[in-house]
Scaffold this active site. Structure first.
Site, mmCIF file in Angstrom:
data_model
loop_
_atom_site.group_PDB
_atom_site.id
_atom_site.type_symbol
_atom_site.label_atom_id
_atom_site.label_comp_id
_atom_site.label_asym_id
_atom_site.label_seq_id
_atom_site.Cartn_x
_atom_site.Cartn_y
_atom_site.Cartn_z
ATOM 1 N N ARG A 126 0.817 -1.243 0.000
ATOM 2 C CA ARG A 126 0.000 0.000 0.000
ATOM 3 C C ARG A 126 0.842 1.282 0.000
ATOM 4 O O ARG A 126 0.358 2.337 0.399
ATOM 5 C CB ARG A 126 -0.969 0.021 1.183
ATOM 6 N N LYS A 148 2.751 11.169 -11.739
ATOM 7 C CA LYS A 148 1.894 10.255 -12.515
ATOM 8 C C LYS A 148 2.664 8.962 -12.712
ATOM 9 O O LYS A 148 3.783 8.972 -13.221
ATOM 10 C CB LYS A 148 1.554 10.848 -13.880
ATOM 11 N N GLU A 190 8.907 17.132 -25.323
ATOM 12 C CA GLU A 190 8.227 17.608 -24.107
ATOM 13 C C GLU A 190 8.732 19.005 -23.723
ATOM 14 O O GLU A 190 7.997 19.793 -23.125
ATOM 15 C CB GLU A 190 8.396 16.611 -22.955
ATOM 16 N N LYS A 232 6.518 22.523 -15.128
ATOM 17 C CA LYS A 232 5.704 21.372 -14.745
ATOM 18 C C LYS A 232 5.386 21.402 -13.247
ATOM 19 O O LYS A 232 4.252 21.136 -12.834
ATOM 20 C CB LYS A 232 6.398 20.063 -15.135
ATOM 21 N N GLU A 242 -5.062 16.487 -11.691
ATOM 22 C CA GLU A 242 -5.652 16.773 -12.995
ATOM 23 C C GLU A 242 -7.165 16.961 -12.921
ATOM 24 O O GLU A 242 -7.936 16.341 -13.658
ATOM 25 C CB GLU A 242 -5.290 15.677 -14.007
ATOM 26 N N ARG A 246 -3.988 20.755 -15.128
ATOM 27 C CA ARG A 246 -2.894 19.831 -15.470
ATOM 28 C C ARG A 246 -3.085 19.167 -16.831
ATOM 29 O O ARG A 246 -2.124 18.755 -17.475
ATOM 30 C CB ARG A 246 -2.728 18.764 -14.373
ATOM 31 N N ASN A 250 -1.002 17.617 -21.529
ATOM 32 C CA ASN A 250 -1.281 16.596 -22.536
ATOM 33 C C ASN A 250 -1.331 17.152 -23.950
ATOM 34 O O ASN A 250 -1.785 16.456 -24.870
ATOM 35 C CB ASN A 250 -2.616 15.919 -22.222
ATOM 36 N N HIS A 253 -0.714 14.949 -26.926
ATOM 37 C CA HIS A 253 -0.771 13.566 -26.467
ATOM 38 C C HIS A 253 -2.003 12.811 -26.968
ATOM 39 O O HIS A 253 -1.979 11.587 -27.043
ATOM 40 C CB HIS A 253 -0.708 13.509 -24.940
ATOM 41 N N HIS A 257 -0.869 9.541 -28.383
ATOM 42 C CA HIS A 257 -1.215 8.234 -27.814
ATOM 43 C C HIS A 257 -1.866 7.349 -28.876
ATOM 44 O O HIS A 257 -1.648 6.128 -28.904
ATOM 45 C CB HIS A 257 -2.165 8.394 -26.625
ATOM 46 N N HIS A 270 7.578 7.484 -27.657
ATOM 47 C CA HIS A 270 6.535 8.352 -27.094
ATOM 48 C C HIS A 270 6.769 9.816 -27.511
ATOM 49 O O HIS A 270 5.853 10.496 -27.979
ATOM 50 C CB HIS A 270 6.523 8.210 -25.568
HETATM 51 P P1 NAD Z 1 12.314 4.921 -22.148
HETATM 52 O O1 NAD Z 1 12.160 4.829 -20.700
HETATM 53 O O2 NAD Z 1 11.897 3.763 -22.969
HETATM 54 O O3 NAD Z 1 13.834 5.262 -22.469
HETATM 55 C C1 NAD Z 1 14.225 5.403 -23.790
HETATM 56 C C2 NAD Z 1 15.371 4.458 -24.171
HETATM 57 O O4 NAD Z 1 16.604 4.963 -23.679
HETATM 58 C C3 NAD Z 1 15.256 3.066 -23.596
HETATM 59 O O5 NAD Z 1 15.769 2.136 -24.504
HETATM 60 C C4 NAD Z 1 16.152 3.150 -22.373
HETATM 61 O O6 NAD Z 1 16.603 1.908 -21.941
HETATM 62 C C5 NAD Z 1 17.264 3.997 -22.891
HETATM 63 N N1 NAD Z 1 18.023 4.753 -21.919
HETATM 64 C C6 NAD Z 1 17.577 5.324 -20.781
HETATM 65 N N2 NAD Z 1 18.544 6.089 -20.249
HETATM 66 C C7 NAD Z 1 19.619 5.973 -21.062
HETATM 67 C C8 NAD Z 1 20.912 6.542 -21.030
HETATM 68 N N3 NAD Z 1 21.259 7.431 -20.107
HETATM 69 N N4 NAD Z 1 21.786 6.217 -22.003
HETATM 70 C C9 NAD Z 1 21.398 5.352 -22.998
HETATM 71 N N5 NAD Z 1 20.189 4.807 -23.087
HETATM 72 C C10 NAD Z 1 19.315 5.123 -22.123
HETATM 73 O O7 NAD Z 1 11.528 6.186 -22.739
HETATM 74 P P2 NAD Z 1 11.361 7.699 -22.236
HETATM 75 O O8 NAD Z 1 11.269 8.493 -23.461
HETATM 76 O O9 NAD Z 1 12.349 8.059 -21.216
HETATM 77 O O10 NAD Z 1 9.944 7.671 -21.506
HETATM 78 C C11 NAD Z 1 8.763 7.407 -22.223
HETATM 79 C C12 NAD Z 1 7.720 6.958 -21.237
HETATM 80 O O11 NAD Z 1 7.460 8.005 -20.312
HETATM 81 C C13 NAD Z 1 6.398 6.623 -21.881
HETATM 82 O O12 NAD Z 1 5.942 5.390 -21.391
HETATM 83 C C14 NAD Z 1 5.469 7.748 -21.453
HETATM 84 O O13 NAD Z 1 4.140 7.344 -21.337
HETATM 85 C C15 NAD Z 1 6.060 8.124 -20.128
HETATM 86 N N6 NAD Z 1 5.758 9.497 -19.697
HETATM 87 C C16 NAD Z 1 5.272 9.664 -18.459
HETATM 88 C C17 NAD Z 1 5.009 10.929 -17.985
HETATM 89 C C18 NAD Z 1 4.538 11.126 -16.565
HETATM 90 O O14 NAD Z 1 4.154 12.238 -16.218
HETATM 91 N N7 NAD Z 1 4.574 10.118 -15.736
HETATM 92 C C19 NAD Z 1 5.254 12.036 -18.799
HETATM 93 C C20 NAD Z 1 5.760 11.832 -20.071
HETATM 94 C C21 NAD Z 1 6.023 10.546 -20.511
HETATM 95 N N1 GLY Z 2 2.778 14.358 -18.784
HETATM 96 C C1 GLY Z 2 1.486 14.782 -18.327
HETATM 97 C C2 GLY Z 2 1.426 15.051 -16.874
HETATM 98 O O1 GLY Z 2 2.342 14.814 -16.135
HETATM 99 O O2 GLY Z 2 0.409 15.489 -16.401
#
Ligand code: NAD
Ligand code: GLY
Length: 366
Positions: A126, A148, A190, A232, A242, A246, A250, A253, A257, A270
Site C-alpha cells: 500500500r 503520474k 516535451e 511542470k 488533474e 494539469r 497533454n 498527447h 497516444h 513516445h
Molecule cells: P524509455 O524509458 O523507454 O527510455 C528510452 C530508451 O533509452 C530506452 O531504450 C532506455 O533503456 C534507454 N536509456 C535510458 N537512459 C539511457 C541513457 N542514459 N543512455 C542510454 N540509453 C538510455 O523512454 P522515455 O522516453 O524516457 O519515456 C517514455 C515513457 O514516459 C512513456 O511510457 C510515457 O508514457 C512516459 N511518460 C510519463 C510521464 C509522466 O508524467 N509520468 C510524462 C511523459 C512521458
Molecule cells: N505528462 C502529463 C502530466 O504529467 O500530467
C-alpha cells in the site's frame, strides 16, 4: 574522494506534506552527498538491461558508500515492456527479498522504468518510499516530476496507474551523453510542449538554441531541463490530480497516444508521437480559429529542428477516432483536445467532427 559535481538547479515541487526536491546537476550519481535524498537503509533499484550496464554499479557504490543496502531489479527494455508482467516481476523480487514497508523503490532509467516503478511503489504494501533517478531527457524534463505513474493496457496507454509523488528527483545530466540521438529528440518534444502551452518566451528561446540542444551543450540542456521542471512543478502544484489545469500538459498527447497504440507500442517513441501530435494539435488549433497559421508553422519548424516527425502515419479516420475515444481526458464519450489559444497558452475543448477530420486528413502521410 568526492568527484567534482556541478549543480545547475535545485527546485522544489510544492505539495504541502508531499513536497520534494528536484536536483539537476552533472555527476550526481557519483557523489555520496546525494544519498541523503534517498530515504531509508534499504533500496531496491529498478532499472533495465540497457541502463544497468551504464549506471547501476556507480549508483549502487554511491548508495552503499553511504551505508545503504541495495538490491537491483533489472527488467527488459522498451515501451512494450511497460506492462503488468513486469510489474509482477518487481513485486516478486521485492517479496522474495523480504522487502518491507521501509524499503525505498528507486527508478533508474527513462520514463518507462519511472512510470512502472512509481506504480509499484504506490501499491507495494500500500505504498513505500519512491525516488526517481531519470536518465533520459524526456524523464528529466517531464515524466520524473509530478507523480503520474502507470503501466499500459493493450487497449490504451497509461490506463492503469496512480498519482504517487516521489520523495526526490535526482537528474544527472551526465547520463544524457550516452543517450541515442533519437531519444534526445524524443525528450525535446516535451520541452517544446512546455514552451508552447505556457511560456512563449521559452518557445522563442528554443527556436534560437535548438542546434545547441541537439549538440547536447551542457548549459543549454541544463536551462531546458530547469525551465521545463519549473513549468511542470508549477502546474502540478496548482492541480496535482488533474482536476483541470494539469490536462494542458497533454498537448499533443491525444493524437500522440493514438499513434503509439495504433502502430503498436515501441514502433514510434513516445516523444516522437508527441512531437507529431503537437503538429496535429496546432493544425486543429488553426482550424478552430485559435492560432495564427504563422505560429503553426513555427511549431512545425521547431518540431522538425528537434529531429522529430511532422507527418503522421495514415491509420484511417475510423481507426484514429476509435483510438482517441480511449483517452483519460474524454467525458461522456466526447474526445477532448488540448489546443493552443494562442501560442504560449492552452485550452481544453471538444471540436466539431468536420474540423477534426480535416486535420486527420491534412496531417497524415499521403
Ligand atoms: P524509455 O524509458 O523507454 O527510455 C528510452 C530508451 O533509452 C530506452 O531504450 C532506455 O533503456 C534507454 N536509456 C535510458 N537512459 C539511457 C541513457 N542514459 N543512455 C542510454 N540509453 C538510455 O523512454 P522515455 O522516453 O524516457 O519515456 C517514455 C515513457 O514516459 C512513456 O511510457 C510515457 O508514457 C512516459 N511518460 C510519463 C510521464 C509522466 O508524467 N509520468 C510524462 C511523459 C512521458
Ligand atoms: N505528462 C502529463 C502530466 O504529467 O500530467
Amino acid at each position: 574522494m568526492t568527484p567534482a559535481t556541478d549543480i545547475f538547479a535545485e527546485l522544489n515541487v510544492a505539495l504541502e506534506d508531499r513536497s520534494y526536491p528536484i536536483v539537476i546537476g552533472r555527476r550526481l550519481l557519483e557523489n555520496s552527498d546525494f544519498a541523503r535524498l534517498v530515504p531509508g537503509k534499504r533500496v531496491a533499484i529498478v532499472t533495465n538491461t540497457v541502463v544497468a550496464p551504464l549506471y547501476l554499479a556507480t549508483l549502487t557504490a554511491m548508495l552503499e558508500g553511504a551505508g545503504k543496502r541495495c538490491i537491483a531489479i533489472v527488467l527488459p527494455d522498451g515501451e512494450e515492456e511497460k506492462n503488468v508482467d513486469n510489474l509482477m516481476r518487481i513485486f516478486d523480487t521485492l517479496l522474495q527479498n523480504k522487502c518491507d514497508r521501509k524499503t525505498t523503490l528507486l527508478a533508474l532509467g527513462g520514463g518507462v522504468i519511472g512510470d512502472m516503478t512509481g506504480f509499484a511503489a504506490a501499491t507495494y504494501m500500500r505504498g513505500v518510499p519512491f525516488v526517481q533517478v531519470p536518465t533520459t531527457l524526456l524523464a528529466q524534463v517531464d515524466s520524473s516530476v509530478g507523480g503520474k505513474t502507470a503501466i499500459n493496457h493493450p487497449l490504451g496507454k497509461n490506463m492503469i496507474g496512480a498519482f504517487y509523488q516521489p520523495q526526490s528527483v535526482l537528474a544527472d545530466t551526465a547520463t544524457l551523453m550516452s543517450l541515442p540521438l533519437r531519444e534526445l529528440s524524443a525528450g525535446l518534444a516535451e520541452v517544446i510542449k512546455h514552451g508552447a502551452i505556457i511560456d512563449a518566451e521559452f518557445f522563442r528561446w528554443q527556436e534560437d538554441h535548438m542546434p545547441e540542444l541537439m549538440a547536447r551543450d551542457d548549459q543549454a540542456l541544463a536551462y531546458a531541463i530547469r525551465r521545463s521542471c519549473e513549468i511542470k512543478a508549477d502546474v502540478v502544484r496548482q492541480d496535482e490530480r488533474e482536476g483541470g489545469l494539469r490536462a494542458i500538459l497533454n498537448f499533443g498527447h491525444t493524437f500522440g497516444h493514438a499513434i503509439e497504440a495504433g502502430l503498436g507500442y515501441g514502433e514510434w517513441l513516445h516523444g516522437e508521437a508527441v512531437g507529431c501530435g503537437m503538429v496535429m494539435a496546432a493544425d486543429l488549433s488553426v482550424r478552430m480559429g485559435y492560432l495564427e497559421p504563422a505560429d503553426r508553422e513555427r511549431i512545425v519548424a521547431l518540431v522538425r529542428a528537434a529531429g522529430l516527425p511532422i507527418v503522421a502515419p495514415d491509420l484511417g479516420v475510423h481507426r484514429w477516432l476509435e483510438l482517441m475515444e480511449v483517452d483519460k481526458k474524454n467525458e461522456d464519450g466526447k474526445i477532448r483536445f488540448i489546443l493552443l489559444k494562442p501560442l504560449g497558452s492552452a485550452t481544453m475543448t471538444g471540436v466539431p467532427s468536420d474540423l477534426l477530420e480535416a486535420t486527420l486528413k491534412a496531417c497524415v502521410v499521403h
